[in-house]
Scaffold this motif. Structure first.
Motif, PDB file in Angstrom:
ATOM      1  N   ALA A  35       0.809  -1.219   0.046  1.00 32.63           N
ATOM      2  CA  ALA A  35      -0.058   0.018  -0.086  1.00 32.63           C
ATOM      3  C   ALA A  35       0.866   1.206  -0.076  1.00 32.63           C
ATOM      4  O   ALA A  35       0.607   2.187  -0.659  1.00 32.63           O
ATOM      5  CB  ALA A  35      -0.851  -0.195   1.180  1.00 32.63           C
ATOM      6  N   GLU A  36       2.024   1.232   0.721  1.00 28.50           N
ATOM      7  CA  GLU A  36       2.780   2.336   1.037  1.00 28.50           C
ATOM      8  C   GLU A  36       3.587   2.756  -0.362  1.00 28.50           C
ATOM      9  O   GLU A  36       3.312   3.884  -0.773  1.00 28.50           O
ATOM     10  CB  GLU A  36       3.796   2.369   2.193  1.00 28.50           C
ATOM     11  CG  GLU A  36       4.832   3.389   2.159  1.00 28.50           C
ATOM     12  CD  GLU A  36       5.438   3.372   3.555  1.00 28.50           C
ATOM     13  OE1 GLU A  36       6.143   4.149   4.065  1.00 28.50           O
ATOM     14  OE2 GLU A  36       5.597   2.036   4.056  1.00 28.50           O
ATOM     15  N   ARG A  48      -4.200   2.911  -5.851  1.00 26.74           N
ATOM     16  CA  ARG A  48      -3.875   3.168  -4.402  1.00 26.74           C
ATOM     17  C   ARG A  48      -4.835   2.380  -3.692  1.00 26.74           C
ATOM     18  O   ARG A  48      -4.928   1.625  -2.485  1.00 26.74           O
ATOM     19  CB  ARG A  48      -3.755   4.604  -3.948  1.00 26.74           C
ATOM     20  CG  ARG A  48      -3.633   4.772  -2.458  1.00 26.74           C
ATOM     21  CD  ARG A  48      -3.154   6.407  -2.550  1.00 26.74           C
ATOM     22  NE  ARG A  48      -1.850   6.338  -2.419  1.00 26.74           N
ATOM     23  CZ  ARG A  48      -1.043   7.244  -3.059  1.00 26.74           C
ATOM     24  NH1 ARG A  48      -1.870   8.324  -3.557  1.00 26.74           N
ATOM     25  NH2 ARG A  48       0.161   7.482  -3.166  1.00 26.74           N
ATOM     26  N   THR A  52      -4.261  -0.470  -0.940  1.00 22.80           N
ATOM     27  CA  THR A  52      -4.597   0.179   0.292  1.00 22.80           C
ATOM     28  C   THR A  52      -5.756  -0.539   1.113  1.00 22.80           C
ATOM     29  O   THR A  52      -5.512  -0.898   2.312  1.00 22.80           O
ATOM     30  CB  THR A  52      -4.707   1.524   0.724  1.00 22.80           C
ATOM     31  OG1 THR A  52      -3.511   2.175  -0.133  1.00 22.80           O
ATOM     32  CG2 THR A  52      -4.667   2.073   2.144  1.00 22.80           C
ATOM     33  N   THR A 102      -5.739   7.193   7.427  1.00 20.10           N
ATOM     34  CA  THR A 102      -5.529   6.723   6.026  1.00 20.10           C
ATOM     35  C   THR A 102      -6.718   6.235   5.250  1.00 20.10           C
ATOM     36  O   THR A 102      -6.896   6.699   4.217  1.00 20.10           O
ATOM     37  CB  THR A 102      -4.905   5.282   6.056  1.00 20.10           C
ATOM     38  OG1 THR A 102      -3.393   5.418   7.173  1.00 20.10           O
ATOM     39  CG2 THR A 102      -4.300   4.778   4.767  1.00 20.10           C
ATOM     40  N   LEU A 106      -7.641   8.144   1.829  1.00 20.84           N
ATOM     41  CA  LEU A 106      -7.861   7.440   0.669  1.00 20.84           C
ATOM     42  C   LEU A 106      -9.308   7.702   0.075  1.00 20.84           C
ATOM     43  O   LEU A 106      -9.256   7.835  -1.347  1.00 20.84           O
ATOM     44  CB  LEU A 106      -7.904   6.120   1.145  1.00 20.84           C
ATOM     45  CG  LEU A 106      -8.119   4.853   0.089  1.00 20.84           C
ATOM     46  CD1 LEU A 106      -6.839   4.819  -0.888  1.00 20.84           C
ATOM     47  CD2 LEU A 106      -8.333   3.465   0.699  1.00 20.84           C
ATOM     48  N   TRP A 121       1.848   7.685   6.069  1.00 14.08           N
ATOM     49  CA  TRP A 121       2.315   6.190   6.217  1.00 14.08           C
ATOM     50  C   TRP A 121       3.358   6.008   7.309  1.00 14.08           C
ATOM     51  O   TRP A 121       3.451   4.837   7.863  1.00 14.08           O
ATOM     52  CB  TRP A 121       2.878   5.790   4.942  1.00 14.08           C
ATOM     53  CG  TRP A 121       1.924   5.388   3.887  1.00 14.08           C
ATOM     54  CD1 TRP A 121       1.775   6.200   2.438  1.00 14.08           C
ATOM     55  CD2 TRP A 121       0.912   4.469   3.878  1.00 14.08           C
ATOM     56  NE1 TRP A 121       0.995   5.575   1.840  1.00 14.08           N
ATOM     57  CE2 TRP A 121       0.121   4.789   2.645  1.00 14.08           C
ATOM     58  CE3 TRP A 121       0.436   3.649   4.880  1.00 14.08           C
ATOM     59  CZ2 TRP A 121      -0.932   3.967   2.148  1.00 14.08           C
ATOM     60  CZ3 TRP A 121      -0.725   3.117   4.498  1.00 14.08           C
ATOM     61  CH2 TRP A 121      -1.203   2.785   3.328  1.00 14.08           C
TER      62      TRP A 121
END
Length: 233
Positions: A35-36, A48, A52, A102, A106, A121
């Motif tokens: 994810a990062e 992404r 993620t 996060t 997102l 992150w």
């Protein structure tokens, strides 16, 4: 020689609880790294999200399950278990808070729109590592103070709990005792509704591997997996 005695000899060095938690950590760490490192492009703007969301879902679920299972196990089996369970719940909230940020980033929340992904992150990694140190310490101490049967049962409860806890971070809900159990049940139903409505795919949790099965048990299960010199004879 009894089957129980065979169990002790053929399963030496195998621990269902420690192995399950360690494997889960490896899976979550890999998903975090994926994810990062994801960088969406103009042609693939949803990359992404696809990278993620599995990390968010599986980590949220494991954290809640650990609070539901490992916390009570610590209180039951460890002399300082009450404090350790409290520390686990507190760190769960901190990690879920980072996961909540996060998720907000997102999905384009205006509250974090100016916060860079690198900052997001960094916080997630810091809280995730702190969580793992607490969880690993609990499992190590439970391994030293409980029987194989107890640890097998805890590992199985952890696996089953992961199927009946929220799949999204809820840092502000109770995490311990009856209030925590009730809150998890309500949040799970809400999360499940939205997972279905959004077509969200939630990865399966790590299933505990049977440990210390004697040769008679393996024969009856038609599942031989003998290790060591005996397997080569």
């Amino acid at each position: 020689m009894t089957d129980n005695q065979l169990d002790d000899t053929t399963g030496a060095g195998v621990d269902t609880l420690a192995d399950t938690v360690s494997e889960t950590h490896d899976v979550l760490s890999r998903r975090l790294a994926e994810a990062e490192s994801c960088r969406p492009t103009r042609e693939r703007p949803r990359d992404r999200l696809r990278a993620t969301d599995p990390f968010l879902a599986s980590t949220s679920r494991h954290v809640q399950a650990a609070c539901a299972v490992l916390g009570p196990a610590a209180r039951r089996h460890l002399p300082d278990g009450r404090r350790r369970a409290h520390d686990l719940a507190q760190q769960s909230r901190r990690l879920e808070g980072a996961l909540f940020q996060t998720k907000a980033k997102l999905y384009g929340s205006t509250f974090v729109v100016r916060r860079p992904w690198s900052s997001i992150w960094d916080e997630v990694t810091e809280e995730f590592d702190a969580w793992w140190r607490l969880e690993q310490g609990l499992v190590d101490d439970l391994t030293a103070t409980t029987s194989t049967a107890d640890r097998d049962a805890i590992a199985e409860r952890l696996f089953r709990a992961e199927k009946h806890v929220p799949t999204r971070p809820h840092p502000y809900l109770p995490h311990q005792g009856v209030p925590g159990r009730v809150a998890r049940g309500v949040a799970m139903r809400v999360d499940r509704f939205w997972d279905t409505a959004e077509g969200r795919m939630v990865p399966e949790p790590v299933r505990p591997h049977r440990s210390r099965e004697g040769r008679i048990t393996q024969y009856l299960l038609a599942d031989p997996h003998l290790d060591g010199p005996a397997a080569e004879e």
